[in-house]
Design a protein around this motif. Structure first.
Motif, PDB file in Angstrom:
ATOM      1  N   ASP A  89      61.345-108.516 -43.215  1.00  0.00           N
ATOM      2  CA  ASP A  89      60.355-109.351 -43.903  1.00  0.00           C
ATOM      3  C   ASP A  89      58.982-108.744 -43.643  1.00  0.00           C
ATOM      4  O   ASP A  89      58.581-108.575 -42.481  1.00  0.00           O
ATOM      5  N   TRP A  90      58.265-108.404 -44.736  1.00  0.00           N
ATOM      6  CA  TRP A  90      56.968-107.733 -44.586  1.00  0.00           C
ATOM      7  C   TRP A  90      56.044-108.166 -45.718  1.00  0.00           C
ATOM      8  O   TRP A  90      56.401-108.062 -46.896  1.00  0.00           O
ATOM      9  N   THR A  91      54.865-108.624 -45.361  1.00  0.00           N
ATOM     10  CA  THR A  91      53.829-108.944 -46.333  1.00  0.00           C
ATOM     11  C   THR A  91      52.842-107.787 -46.401  1.00  0.00           C
ATOM     12  O   THR A  91      52.319-107.346 -45.370  1.00  0.00           O
ATOM     13  N   VAL A  92      52.581-107.305 -47.636  1.00  0.00           N
ATOM     14  CA  VAL A  92      51.707-106.146 -47.847  1.00  0.00           C
ATOM     15  C   VAL A  92      50.504-106.604 -48.668  1.00  0.00           C
ATOM     16  O   VAL A  92      50.561-106.671 -49.906  1.00  0.00           O
ATOM     17  N   PRO A  93      49.396-106.944 -48.002  1.00  0.00           N
ATOM     18  CA  PRO A  93      48.219-107.418 -48.750  1.00  0.00           C
ATOM     19  C   PRO A  93      47.434-106.291 -49.419  1.00  0.00           C
ATOM     20  O   PRO A  93      46.632-106.560 -50.316  1.00  0.00           O
ATOM     21  N   ARG A  94      47.660-105.040 -49.003  1.00  0.00           N
ATOM     22  CA  ARG A  94      46.921-103.915 -49.582  1.00  0.00           C
ATOM     23  C   ARG A  94      47.900-102.828 -50.008  1.00  0.00           C
ATOM     24  O   ARG A  94      48.113-101.840 -49.306  1.00  0.00           O
ATOM     25  N   PRO A  95      48.503-102.972 -51.176  1.00  0.00           N
ATOM     26  CA  PRO A  95      49.488-101.989 -51.635  1.00  0.00           C
ATOM     27  C   PRO A  95      48.915-100.585 -51.817  1.00  0.00           C
ATOM     28  O   PRO A  95      49.625 -99.604 -51.626  1.00  0.00           O
ATOM     29  N   ASP A  96      47.637-100.484 -52.218  1.00  0.00           N
ATOM     30  CA  ASP A  96      47.056 -99.151 -52.406  1.00  0.00           C
ATOM     31  C   ASP A  96      47.021 -98.369 -51.096  1.00  0.00           C
ATOM     32  O   ASP A  96      47.246 -97.154 -51.077  1.00  0.00           O
ATOM     33  N   ALA A  97      46.723 -99.068 -49.978  1.00  0.00           N
ATOM     34  CA  ALA A  97      46.737 -98.396 -48.678  1.00  0.00           C
ATOM     35  C   ALA A  97      48.141 -97.927 -48.333  1.00  0.00           C
ATOM     36  O   ALA A  97      48.329 -96.866 -47.732  1.00  0.00           O
ATOM     37  N   LEU A  98      49.152 -98.705 -48.710  1.00  0.00           N
ATOM     38  CA  LEU A  98      50.537 -98.292 -48.483  1.00  0.00           C
ATOM     39  C   LEU A  98      50.889 -97.066 -49.315  1.00  0.00           C
ATOM     40  O   LEU A  98      51.601 -96.172 -48.850  1.00  0.00           O
ATOM     41  N   GLN A  99      50.381 -96.989 -50.536  1.00  0.00           N
ATOM     42  CA  GLN A  99      50.621 -95.803 -51.365  1.00  0.00           C
ATOM     43  C   GLN A  99      50.015 -94.556 -50.730  1.00  0.00           C
ATOM     44  O   GLN A  99      50.628 -93.488 -50.740  1.00  0.00           O
ATOM     45  N   ARG A 100      48.814 -94.694 -50.205  1.00  0.00           N
ATOM     46  CA  ARG A 100      48.197 -93.536 -49.550  1.00  0.00           C
ATOM     47  C   ARG A 100      49.033 -93.067 -48.371  1.00  0.00           C
ATOM     48  O   ARG A 100      49.147 -91.861 -48.113  1.00  0.00           O
ATOM     49  N   LEU A 101      49.611 -94.033 -47.638  1.00  0.00           N
ATOM     50  CA  LEU A 101      50.432 -93.678 -46.489  1.00  0.00           C
ATOM     51  C   LEU A 101      51.700 -92.955 -46.927  1.00  0.00           C
ATOM     52  O   LEU A 101      52.083 -91.939 -46.351  1.00  0.00           O
ATOM     53  N   VAL A 102      52.365 -93.461 -47.984  1.00  0.00           N
ATOM     54  CA  VAL A 102      53.649 -92.903 -48.404  1.00  0.00           C
ATOM     55  C   VAL A 102      53.469 -91.637 -49.234  1.00  0.00           C
ATOM     56  O   VAL A 102      54.170 -90.636 -49.011  1.00  0.00           O
ATOM     57  N   TYR A 103      52.537 -91.665 -50.184  1.00  0.00           N
ATOM     58  CA  TYR A 103      52.409 -90.554 -51.120  1.00  0.00           C
ATOM     59  C   TYR A 103      51.196 -89.666 -50.863  1.00  0.00           C
ATOM     60  O   TYR A 103      51.057 -88.614 -51.490  1.00  0.00           O
ATOM     61  N   GLY A 104      50.297 -90.109 -49.980  1.00  0.00           N
ATOM     62  CA  GLY A 104      49.098 -89.326 -49.732  1.00  0.00           C
ATOM     63  C   GLY A 104      47.982 -89.625 -50.703  1.00  0.00           C
ATOM     64  O   GLY A 104      46.876 -89.099 -50.564  1.00  0.00           O
ATOM     65  N   ASP A 105      48.241 -90.454 -51.724  1.00  0.00           N
ATOM     66  CA  ASP A 105      47.233 -90.797 -52.710  1.00  0.00           C
ATOM     67  C   ASP A 105      47.669 -92.077 -53.412  1.00  0.00           C
ATOM     68  O   ASP A 105      48.808 -92.532 -53.280  1.00  0.00           O
ATOM     69  N   VAL A 106      46.749 -92.670 -54.174  1.00  0.00           N
ATOM     70  CA  VAL A 106      47.072 -93.861 -54.954  1.00  0.00           C
ATOM     71  C   VAL A 106      47.566 -93.404 -56.323  1.00  0.00           C
ATOM     72  O   VAL A 106      46.792 -92.896 -57.140  1.00  0.00           O
ATOM     73  N   LEU A 107      48.862 -93.554 -56.569  1.00  0.00           N
ATOM     74  CA  LEU A 107      49.433 -93.130 -57.844  1.00  0.00           C
ATOM     75  C   LEU A 107      49.200 -94.171 -58.936  1.00  0.00           C
ATOM     76  O   LEU A 107      49.068 -93.819 -60.111  1.00  0.00           O
ATOM     77  N   LEU A 108      49.168 -95.438 -58.568  1.00  0.00           N
ATOM     78  CA  LEU A 108      48.972 -96.515 -59.532  1.00  0.00           C
ATOM     79  C   LEU A 108      48.093 -97.582 -58.886  1.00  0.00           C
ATOM     80  O   LEU A 108      48.520 -98.266 -57.973  1.00  0.00           O
ATOM     81  N   ALA A 109      46.865 -97.698 -59.366  1.00  0.00           N
ATOM     82  CA  ALA A 109      45.940 -98.685 -58.803  1.00  0.00           C
ATOM     83  C   ALA A 109      46.450-100.090 -59.105  1.00  0.00           C
ATOM     84  O   ALA A 109      46.784-100.411 -60.256  1.00  0.00           O
TER      85      ALA A 109
END
Length: 543
Positions: free
Chosen positions: A336-356
């Protein structure tokens, strides 16, 4: 007076006789020692519960030297002691106490069995074989062997004295690659065994932030201990495994650091349990780096079953909670995980924001079943988050559900995507072939998740739906698709009963769209017409 004179003469005679007896005993001490040697070997064997062979005994006033002592116990351990010096008094011996014991250059080999032992064999000793006022071990060597693995401790220097026994230990650990180890603390035998490490240095670095205590736990356990570490890094684990000749368990591109650790460990014959708390830490992979705080981990093994829990708060995100249970090759787990900032998660996984994106989401997952046929259910539910006008997709109205099957046959997937609780996409298949069925979709669903800037003014669509099948083979992929709409309006133009049939493919290395059929009834400024045709569009997407 005569009585006193006789008494003095008798006392003097007794003293002379005693001196003569002691002198004779000292003169014949070698013969006495030769006679006592078997008795001493027998006594040592009984005290140590092992076979003892003693080569030489040398007796000096208050000192007994033992040379070339060999000790062996049922193949479980062997010890060779070139010299041991025992300092004693007669009163101490009668009380089972030695003033001092000095052991020079001992060589000890211990075989650690891999099979489970009985409670008697596994239990901590309740008391040492002798009470020793002062203990000194110099230039020692200890080898622990389990299976084909050996753990070598050389240049051992140990000094201990008092009750409880205060000790200082220094040694070098490893075979070819060695590292210095130092420890200091106290050892208590009564009322129960308790080892307290007040200092523990590895390679010159202090490991403990607070004293480590090791005690027997509840009945059936070998010991339990609580300790604190100021810091633990992946490099520390790699150095330990290298010293002991073990392969590095941490991949080369993976790293971690934990700070202000507190741990509680209990080890028993049938398993172990452990809890670990870290105030903060980081996890890195290649160029990605995840920071987190308030980490709590627990792991337990009992009679072949495993159970674990983890909670932590990744930076810029909500708390993550996970737990699992594995028994008889059957897994039960949830996350169970709440992600309030998905863009920050994208940077972590992909190194950049692929979809704002705008909004947040809550991720929940549950796994159940045998490992050879595991089913994983995942749900991602959009939630309202920080307001922003700079986005391409609003997550709040979205909900995605998926069921993943893992088996020897491969990976299977079934999933749905809904906007405001209305399903707009259904998918099922495998990694090699995946079918997609979407719609019916209307302008309202698009306006709920897309910004106004992406929807042209005056654009409306009704009953947009279609099917597609994603196929992958030897690195190439294709996507046959079939789209239909009932009505489409844009400004003064309108189209009805639209149809597009074609395929998108990566054949030849360039994504290409082949439009095999395209039909629509058009109405623009009062003029009506029917349109049909086909086309080939190269370089639709540049990758």
């Amino acid at each position: 007076m005569r009585f006193v004179r006789i008494l003095l003469i008798a006392l003097l005679a007794l003293a002379l006789l005693g001196a003569a007896a002691l002198g004779a005993a000292w003169f014949w001490r070698d013969a006495l020692l030769a006679a006592l040697q078997p008795r001493i070997e027998q006594e040592l064997a009984g005290r140590l519960d092992a076979q003892v062979d003693l080569d030489t005994l040398i007796l000096d006033p208050g000192i007994l030297r033992l040379e070339n002592v060999d000790i062996e116990k049922d193949g479980r351990y062997q010890a060779a002691v070139p010299e041991a010096v025992i300092r004693f008094t007669v009163a101490g011996l009668l009380a089972g106490r030695l003033d001092a014991l000095e052991i020079h250059s001992p060589r000890v080999f211990v075989h650690l069995p891999t099979e489970e032992k009985t409670e008697r064999e596994a239990a901590m000793p309740q008391k040492p074989p002798f009470s020793i006022g002062r203990l000194r071990v110099s230039d020692g060597e200890l080898v622990l062997a389990t299976g084909e693995q050996r753990y070598r401790f050389s240049e051992i220097d140990l000094q201990a004295q008092g009750d409880p026994l205060a000790f200082e230990l220094s040694t070098r650990v490893g075979e070819t690659q060695q590292i210095a180890l130092r420890a200091a603390g106290r050892l208590r035998w009564q009322p129960q065994f308790q080892l307290t490490l007040e200092m523990l240095q590895w390679g010159g670095e202090e490991l403990l932030a607070a004293p480590l205590q090791i005690t027997p736990a509840e009945k059936g356990s070998l010991f339990s201990g609580e300790f604190s570490l100021a810091r633990l890094q992946d490099e520390d684990v790699s150095r330990v495994t290298a010293v002991f000749g073990r392969p590095d368990p941490i991949p080369a591109d993976l790293g971690f650091e934990l700070k202000d650790l507190q741990a509680d460990v209990s080890i028993g014959r049938d398993g172990f349990s452990g809890k670990l708390l870290a105030a903060e830490g980081t996890l890195s992979h290649a160029e990605r780096r995840l920071s987190f705080t308030k980490a709590r981990f627990s792991l337990e093994k009992r009679q072949g079953s495993w159970r674990g829990e983890a909670t932590l708060r990744p930076s810029d995100q909500g708390p993550l909670r996970a737990q699992f249970r594995l028994a008889d090759d059957t897994l039960s787990a949830d996350l169970d995980w709440t992600v309030p900032r998905p863009d920050a998660l994208q940077r972590l996984v992909y190194g950049d924001v692929l979809l704002a994106t705008r909004g947040a989401f809550r991720l929940q997952a549950a796994a159940n079943g045998p490992l050879e046929d595991l089913r994983i259910r995942v749900a991602a539910v959009g939630e309202a988050g920080e307001r922003s006008d700079d986005y391409l997709l609003d997550l709040a109205p979205l909900r995605a559900d998926a069921t993943i099957g893992l088996s020897a046959a491969g990976v299977e997937l079934e999933g749905t995507l809904a906007v405001n609780e209305k399903t707009i996409l259904r998918t099922s298949g495998t990694a090699q072939e995946m079918s997609l069925d979407f719609g019916p979709l209307a302008t309202g669903s698009l306006a709920a998740v897309l910004p106004e800037t992406l929807i042209p003014e005056g654009f409306e669509v009704e009953e947009l739906q279609g099917t597609a099948t994603f196929r992958q083979d030897n690195g190439a992929w294709s996507l046959p698709l079939n789209l239909r709409f009932e009505r489409l309006n844009w400004k003064d133009a309108a189209a009805r009963d639209g149809l597009l049939r074609g395929r998108l493919t990566s054949s030849g290395g360039t994504p290409t769209l082949y439009i095999e059929q395209m039909n629509a009834a058009l109405n623009a400024q009062g003029a009506k017409a029917n349109f049909s045709g086909a086309a080939k569009v190269l370089s639709l997407i540049h990758i």
